[in-house]
Design an enzyme around this catalytic site. Structure first.
Site, PDB file in Angstrom:
ATOM      1  N   CYS A 170      80.799  31.805  13.234  1.00 16.39           N
ATOM      2  CA  CYS A 170      80.895  31.594  15.296  1.00 16.39           C
ATOM      3  C   CYS A 170      79.544  32.591  15.681  1.00 16.39           C
ATOM      4  CB  CYS A 170      82.182  31.944  15.503  1.00 16.39           C
ATOM      5  SG  CYS A 170      83.482  30.464  14.999  1.00 16.39           S
ATOM      6  N   GLU A 214      92.329  22.762  11.313  1.00 11.60           N
ATOM      7  CA  GLU A 214      92.261  23.171  10.101  1.00 11.60           C
ATOM      8  C   GLU A 214      92.358  21.692   9.221  1.00 11.60           C
ATOM      9  OE1 GLU A 214      94.676  27.512   9.295  1.00 11.60           O
ATOM     10  OE2 GLU A 214      95.416  26.015   8.298  1.00 11.60           O
ATOM     11  N   GLU A 249      85.764  29.758  17.729  1.00 10.15           N
ATOM     12  CA  GLU A 249      85.113  29.882  19.202  1.00 10.15           C
ATOM     13  C   GLU A 249      84.094  28.825  18.849  1.00 10.15           C
ATOM     14  OE1 GLU A 249      87.457  31.311  16.805  1.00 10.15           O
ATOM     15  OE2 GLU A 249      86.300  33.827  17.019  1.00 10.15           O
ATOM     16  N   CYS A 266      84.219  34.710  12.771  1.00  9.10           N
ATOM     17  CA  CYS A 266      83.722  34.814  11.872  1.00  9.10           C
ATOM     18  C   CYS A 266      81.928  34.705  11.819  1.00  9.10           C
ATOM     19  CB  CYS A 266      84.497  33.699  10.711  1.00  9.10           C
ATOM     20  SG  CYS A 266      83.437  31.852  11.060  1.00  9.10           S
ATOM     21  N   CYS A 282      86.420  26.696  13.691  1.00  9.34           N
ATOM     22  CA  CYS A 282      87.122  27.849  14.922  1.00  9.34           C
ATOM     23  C   CYS A 282      87.009  27.793  15.326  1.00  9.34           C
ATOM     24  CB  CYS A 282      85.929  29.214  13.813  1.00  9.34           C
ATOM     25  SG  CYS A 282      85.797  29.421  12.478  1.00  9.34           S
ATOM     26  N   ASN A 330      91.427  26.277  17.140  1.00 14.26           N
ATOM     27  CA  ASN A 330      90.969  26.686  15.095  1.00 14.26           C
ATOM     28  C   ASN A 330      91.575  25.075  14.837  1.00 14.26           C
ATOM     29  OD1 ASN A 330      92.972  28.138  15.175  1.00 14.26           O
ATOM     30  ND2 ASN A 330      92.917  28.501  13.247  1.00 14.26           N
TER      31      ASN A 330
END
Length: 129
Positions: free
Chosen positions: A96, A45, A56, A93, A54, A43
C-alpha cells in the site's frame, strides 16, 4: 468537529463494508483527493490470500478509476473489533505504501488513530523506475 476526526469516522464507516472472513481483521480507508472528493476502500480477503486487496489500495484504485490521481490525505483504521479499530493504529503495509508513493510525495499525510504520519516516514526508500 475536527476534520481529521471526521475523516477517521469516514474510514470507520468504510471498514463496515470489509470482507474479512479469514483474518477477522477489517480495515477501512478514506482518501481525500486534491479536488475535495473522498474515495473509500475496505479490505477484501480471498481464500487465495495473495488475491486479497487492502483498504488503502482499494481507495486509491477507486480514485484512479474515476480519473483522480492527486491526493491530499488518507485516513486508515483497522482491527478485529470496532473498539480496536477506533483506538489502535493500523499501519499500512509495504504494498500500500508503494502504491501511495506512485501518486503522493513523501510529505503526504496519513491519519491513524494515534495522529498524523508522513508517507516518507513509513517508506523512506520508495521504488522508482
Amino acid at each position: 468537529m475536527d476534520s481529521q476526526l471526521t475523516l477517521t469516522q469516514q474510514a470507520l464507516q468504510a471498514r463496515a463494508n470489509a470482507y474479512a472472513p479469514y483474518s477477522g481483521f477489517a480495515v477501512g480507508a478514506a482518501l481525500v483527493a486534491e479536488d475535495g472528493r473522498t474515495f473509500y476502500g475496505c479490505n477484501v480477503e480471498n481464500a487465495s490470500y495473495s488475491m486479497t486487496i487492502c483498504a488503502e489500495r482499494s481507495a486509491v484504485f477507486s480514485a484512479v478509476a474515476a480519473g483522480v490521481t492527486r491526493f491530499r490525505k488518507l485516513a486508515i483504521v483497522g482491527g478485529k473489533t470496532d473498539e480496536e479499530a477506533a483506538q489502535v493504529p493500523c499501519l499500512p503495509c509495504g504494498a500500500c505504501l508503494q502504491v501511495l508513493a506512485e501518486f503522493c510525495p513523501p510529505d503526504f499525510p496519513i491519519l491513524l488513530t494515534d495522529g498524523v504520519h508522513l508517507l516518507g516516514e513509513f517508506l523512506p526508500a520508495q521504488f522508482r523506475l
